[in-house]
Design a protein around this motif. Sequence first.
Motif, PDB file in Angstrom:
ATOM      1  N   SER A   1       0.857  -1.188   0.000  1.00 17.47           N
ATOM      2  CA  SER A   1       0.000   0.000   0.000  1.00 17.47           C
ATOM      3  C   SER A   1       0.889   1.231   0.000  1.00 17.47           C
ATOM      4  CB  SER A   1      -0.902   0.020   1.242  1.00 17.47           C
ATOM      5  OG  SER A   1      -0.128   0.272   2.404  1.00 17.47           O
ATOM      6  N   PRO A   2       0.355   2.392  -0.384  1.00 14.70           N
ATOM      7  CA  PRO A   2       1.164   3.614  -0.321  1.00 14.70           C
ATOM      8  C   PRO A   2       1.699   3.890   1.084  1.00 14.70           C
ATOM      9  CG  PRO A   2      -0.768   3.982  -1.685  1.00 14.70           C
ATOM     10  CD  PRO A   2      -0.947   2.631  -1.059  1.00 14.70           C
ATOM     11  N   ASP A   3       0.873   3.667   2.105  1.00 13.63           N
ATOM     12  CA  ASP A   3       1.323   3.933   3.476  1.00 13.63           C
ATOM     13  C   ASP A   3       2.446   2.990   3.898  1.00 13.63           C
ATOM     14  OD1 ASP A   3      -0.388   6.025   3.796  1.00 13.63           O
ATOM     15  OD2 ASP A   3      -1.743   5.032   5.207  1.00 13.63           O
TER      16      ASP A   3
ATOM     17  N   SER B   1      -0.584   9.645  -2.230  1.00 11.65           N
ATOM     18  CA  SER B   1      -1.739   9.160  -1.476  1.00 11.65           C
ATOM     19  C   SER B   1      -1.375   8.618  -0.099  1.00 11.65           C
ATOM     20  CB  SER B   1      -2.467   8.078  -2.285  1.00 11.65           C
ATOM     21  OG  SER B   1      -1.570   7.061  -2.703  1.00 11.65           O
TER      22      SER B   1
ATOM     23  N   SER C   1      -0.411   8.756   3.935  1.00 11.87           N
ATOM     24  CA  SER C   1      -1.056   9.527   4.996  1.00 11.87           C
ATOM     25  C   SER C   1      -0.269  10.798   5.314  1.00 11.87           C
ATOM     26  CB  SER C   1      -1.171   8.676   6.268  1.00 11.87           C
ATOM     27  OG  SER C   1       0.081   8.567   6.913  1.00 11.87           O
TER      28      SER C   1
ATOM     29  N   GLU D   1      -3.881   4.766 -12.095  1.00 10.44           N
ATOM     30  CA  GLU D   1      -3.959   4.648 -10.623  1.00 10.44           C
ATOM     31  C   GLU D   1      -3.605   5.944  -9.913  1.00 10.44           C
ATOM     32  OE1 GLU D   1      -2.860   0.437 -12.052  1.00 10.44           O
ATOM     33  OE2 GLU D   1      -2.207   2.480 -12.478  1.00 10.44           O
ATOM     34  N   LYS D   2      -2.945   6.866 -10.608  1.00 11.07           N
ATOM     35  CA  LYS D   2      -2.543   8.123  -9.996  1.00 11.07           C
ATOM     36  C   LYS D   2      -3.609   9.185 -10.234  1.00 11.07           C
ATOM     37  CE  LYS D   2       2.422   7.296 -10.224  1.00 11.07           C
ATOM     38  NZ  LYS D   2       3.744   7.797 -10.660  1.00 11.07           N
ATOM     39  N   GLN D   3      -3.910   9.941  -9.210  1.00 12.80           N
ATOM     40  CA  GLN D   3      -4.941  10.963  -9.272  1.00 12.80           C
ATOM     41  C   GLN D   3      -4.311  12.353  -9.191  1.00 12.80           C
ATOM     42  OE1 GLN D   3      -8.176  10.164  -9.832  1.00 12.80           O
ATOM     43  NE2 GLN D   3      -7.496   8.014  -9.906  1.00 12.80           N
TER      44      GLN D   3
ATOM     45  N   ASP E   1      -4.766  14.082  -5.873  1.00 10.43           N
ATOM     46  CA  ASP E   1      -3.893  13.618  -4.785  1.00 10.43           C
ATOM     47  C   ASP E   1      -2.517  14.276  -4.878  1.00 10.43           C
ATOM     48  OD1 ASP E   1      -5.883  11.971  -3.827  1.00 10.43           O
ATOM     49  OD2 ASP E   1      -5.130  10.163  -4.842  1.00 10.43           O
TER      50      ASP E   1
ATOM     51  N   ALA F   1      -1.052  16.800  -2.069  1.00  6.68           N
ATOM     52  CA  ALA F   1       0.213  16.506  -1.388  1.00  6.68           C
ATOM     53  C   ALA F   1       1.185  17.671  -1.522  1.00  6.68           C
ATOM     54  CB  ALA F   1       0.824  15.230  -1.963  1.00  6.68           C
TER      55      ALA F   1
END
Length: 405
Positions: free
Chosen positions: A113-115, A145, A147, A179-181, A184, A188
């Motif tokens: 996951s990104p986190d 993305s 946290s 998958e990239k927004q 987001d 960031a």
Amino acid sequence: MQKLEILSDAAKYDASCASSNTTKRNSVGGKGIGSTTGSGICHSYAPDGRCISLLKILLTNFCSYDCIFCINRSSSNVTRARFSVEEVVDLTLNFYKRNYIEGLFLSSGIIRSPDYTMAEMVRVAQMLRELHDFRGYIHLKLIPSASPDLVAQAGLYADRVSVNVELPSEASLKRFAPEKQSRDISAAMGSLKLRIDESKAERAVSRKAPAFSPAGQSTQLIVGADDASDAVILQRSAQLYGSFGLKRVYYSAFSPIPDASAQLPLSDPPLMREHRLYQADWLTRFYGFEIGEILDDSSGHMLDLTVDPKLAWALRHRSRFPVDVNRADRETLLRVPGLGTRSVKSILEMRRFRRLRLDDVARLARSLRVLRNFILAEDWRPGALLDSERLRLHLAPKSQQLALL
């Protein structure tokens, strides 16, 4: 060593790793390990011309994302590898002690996951800073993305952080990196700007306040993967500089990858295009040019590859030249091909005491080859002025003159 070969090669496509403007820390006096100001085997150059050496690697090239332009995408048939946190720390320390590097540039594919991935990268920086008292340069590539708490920790340990925009338009991002927004990425970068500004304000009151990414943030745009013109790319860069206070926007020429999608170009764009974008970027940031001046209707929204953007502008505005170096103001001198910011500063200082001759200008500028066609001095006046096309042919590099005929 196999991991290092795979993961250092996989990181070569990321250009955003200069270390200028960071906090000066060093181990003078026997305290701590490392430095941000030393010199070693140089891998890149800071904007101020200082040589820097970085261990530039990925934590892993495994990735759950399937960005079409990326060689490490999930569907790519490349050899995979993964470092442990401890391995990256050991490599950084050992390479530094051998004077191979001055710091670390760390990015990663997205795993689990990104986190989870962001937490592993933060652990690397945390161990270097807190466990080993490493005082060299650290640049962390953030995952948009992830946290906010992890991003905040990254900024406390890293000298510089960056989030790659990747492509100049939201439509291209959706097409090539589903998958990239975009929201987001913008969120960031906006959050980073707020934290960096807050840190600067706190440190202005007390130098004991913790620094947050003291060298600021940067990003990267891929050039040539989509059909975006140079004007679109530069307009996007201007928006990024203005909105997020970036230190640098890096331009990376698209490089064809194995098993590439049919949506991608079959060949890479000329590297000169990347170089011209950097030159145009510099003109807008330090020379007072507007994008609409560098790329007007006559230029077709693409930079001239045969001559640099300032010379191209001067050739389109031949009536403004020659400029008298003994009388022109700073803004006018900055637009003269062949004069840089330092040369202009020296000219303004010297002419307070004497009228400048051509030899004086030659000592202050890098070369008179181009410059002499656009200036007047005490003992110099250009001869018969060539029209723009003839002068362009005369001043273009010899390797490109045949292409202009």
